[in-house]
Design a protein around this motif. Sequence first.
Motif, PDB file in Angstrom:
ATOM      1  N   TYR A   8      44.410  26.495  51.208  1.00 36.10           N
ATOM      2  CA  TYR A   8      43.420  27.639  51.214  1.00 36.10           C
ATOM      3  C   TYR A   8      43.664  28.521  50.026  1.00 36.10           C
ATOM      4  O   TYR A   8      44.695  28.137  49.211  1.00 36.10           O
ATOM      5  CB  TYR A   8      44.468  28.465  52.254  1.00 36.10           C
ATOM      6  N   LEU A  45      41.402  43.901  50.858  1.00 43.13           N
ATOM      7  CA  LEU A  45      41.910  42.327  51.176  1.00 43.13           C
ATOM      8  C   LEU A  45      43.601  42.527  50.969  1.00 43.13           C
ATOM      9  O   LEU A  45      44.306  41.999  52.047  1.00 43.13           O
ATOM     10  CB  LEU A  45      41.370  41.727  50.004  1.00 43.13           C
ATOM     11  N   THR A  80      50.496  32.962  47.742  1.00 47.49           N
ATOM     12  CA  THR A  80      51.388  33.660  48.066  1.00 47.49           C
ATOM     13  C   THR A  80      50.741  35.240  48.863  1.00 47.49           C
ATOM     14  O   THR A  80      50.022  35.658  48.211  1.00 47.49           O
ATOM     15  CB  THR A  80      52.668  34.218  47.217  1.00 47.49           C
ATOM     16  N   GLU A 112      55.910  37.113  42.428  1.00 47.11           N
ATOM     17  CA  GLU A 112      56.801  37.229  43.383  1.00 47.11           C
ATOM     18  C   GLU A 112      56.648  36.172  44.507  1.00 47.11           C
ATOM     19  O   GLU A 112      55.864  36.515  45.448  1.00 47.11           O
ATOM     20  CB  GLU A 112      56.692  38.622  43.884  1.00 47.11           C
TER      21      GLU A 112
HETATM   22  C1  LIG Z   1      46.717  39.533  50.319  1.00 49.15           C
HETATM   23  C2  LIG Z   1      47.421  39.249  49.107  1.00 49.15           C
HETATM   24  C3  LIG Z   1      48.593  39.341  48.890  1.00 49.15           C
HETATM   25  C4  LIG Z   1      49.402  38.788  47.875  1.00 49.15           C
HETATM   26  N1  LIG Z   1      50.896  38.889  47.577  1.00 49.15           N
HETATM   27  C5  LIG Z   1      51.420  38.561  46.917  1.00 49.15           C
HETATM   28  C6  LIG Z   1      52.835  38.298  46.682  1.00 49.15           C
HETATM   29  O1  LIG Z   1      53.504  38.975  47.625  1.00 49.15           O
HETATM   30  N2  LIG Z   1      53.635  37.729  45.637  1.00 49.15           N
HETATM   31  C7  LIG Z   1      52.891  37.320  44.484  1.00 49.15           C
HETATM   32  O2  LIG Z   1      53.411  36.946  43.856  1.00 49.15           O
HETATM   33  N3  LIG Z   1      51.373  37.352  44.535  1.00 49.15           N
HETATM   34  C8  LIG Z   1      50.953  38.019  45.633  1.00 49.15           C
HETATM   35  N4  LIG Z   1      49.322  37.838  45.684  1.00 49.15           N
HETATM   36  C9  LIG Z   1      48.729  37.174  44.409  1.00 49.15           C
HETATM   37  C10 LIG Z   1      48.440  35.782  44.907  1.00 49.15           C
HETATM   38  O3  LIG Z   1      49.250  35.011  45.512  1.00 49.15           O
HETATM   39  C11 LIG Z   1      47.982  35.029  43.558  1.00 49.15           C
HETATM   40  O4  LIG Z   1      47.060  35.610  42.751  1.00 49.15           O
HETATM   41  C12 LIG Z   1      47.528  33.465  44.003  1.00 49.15           C
HETATM   42  O5  LIG Z   1      47.475  32.621  42.728  1.00 49.15           O
HETATM   43  C13 LIG Z   1      46.246  33.730  44.473  1.00 49.15           C
HETATM   44  O6  LIG Z   1      45.685  32.367  44.759  1.00 49.15           O
HETATM   45  P1  LIG Z   1      44.114  31.952  45.208  1.00 49.15           P
HETATM   46  O7  LIG Z   1      43.212  32.178  44.043  1.00 49.15           O
HETATM   47  O8  LIG Z   1      44.137  30.584  45.531  1.00 49.15           O
HETATM   48  O9  LIG Z   1      43.791  32.692  46.332  1.00 49.15           O
HETATM   49  C14 LIG Z   1      48.644  38.311  46.671  1.00 49.15           C
HETATM   50  C15 LIG Z   1      47.265  38.335  46.694  1.00 49.15           C
HETATM   51  C16 LIG Z   1      46.618  38.607  47.815  1.00 49.15           C
HETATM   52  C17 LIG Z   1      45.364  38.590  47.734  1.00 49.15           C
END
Ligand SMILES: Cc1cc2nc3c(=O)[nH]c(=O)nc-3n(C[C@H](O)[C@H](O)[C@H](O)COP(=O)(O)O)c2cc1C
Length: 159
Positions: A8, A45, A80, A112
């Motif tokens: 995902y 989001l 995450t 994190e």
């Molecule tokens: C709803 C939401 C919650 C997130 N929570 C965390 C988190 O708890 N810890 C963290 O390191 N990053 C967190 N992030 C950042 C994403 O994990 C990170 O940018 C990730 O690489 C996004 O992947 P994608 O581009 O495939 O969606 C969060 C992002 C979103 C949108």
Amino acid sequence: MKYGVVYYSFSGNTAQIAERIKAAKKADIERIETVASYPEDFDALLKQGKAEVERAFLPEIKPLNLDLASYDKLIIGTPTWWYTAAPAVFSFLKQHDFHDKEVVFFQTHGGEPGNAIQAMEAACPGAKFGNTMAIYFDYYHKNRLLTDTQEIDHWIASL
Ligand SMILES: Cc1cc2nc3c(=O)[nH]c(=O)nc-3n(C[C@H](O)[C@H](O)[C@H](O)COP(=O)(O)O)c2cc1C
């Protein structure tokens, strides 16, 4: 060895790693898509994501085309979300039986990583787990990849 990659990705980071695995392993690949879309606005989001994680909500996802049983190893990736895996990935994991299947998890994160890997493993009772990976993207700076690509390629080669 036949590899299947299922992931995902909301903003593309996890997709980027999944595509790298696909290229290296000649894997089949499929992206998990939710039926209802998430807000484009980042604050909205984050808020919706938090609410879903807190109540362990399982969003409806579109059916996958891959026949999971046909792969020797499944590599499953998630961003995450609030220190765990994205809700859509739990929806996917809950829909399948991974008993005796070789499964490898990876996550992308923004510094994190929390317990996403452990939570995904706990959702796949009876599976055989391989070498996991957490990959750091700096989302304050245009999602720059902070984990060394050599480290990522070394992990992919180990699968
Ligand atoms: C709803 C939401 C919650 C997130 N929570 C965390 C988190 O708890 N810890 C963290 O390191 N990053 C967190 N992030 C950042 C994403 O994990 C990170 O940018 C990730 O690489 C996004 O992947 P994608 O581009 O495939 O969606 C969060 C992002 C979103 C949108």
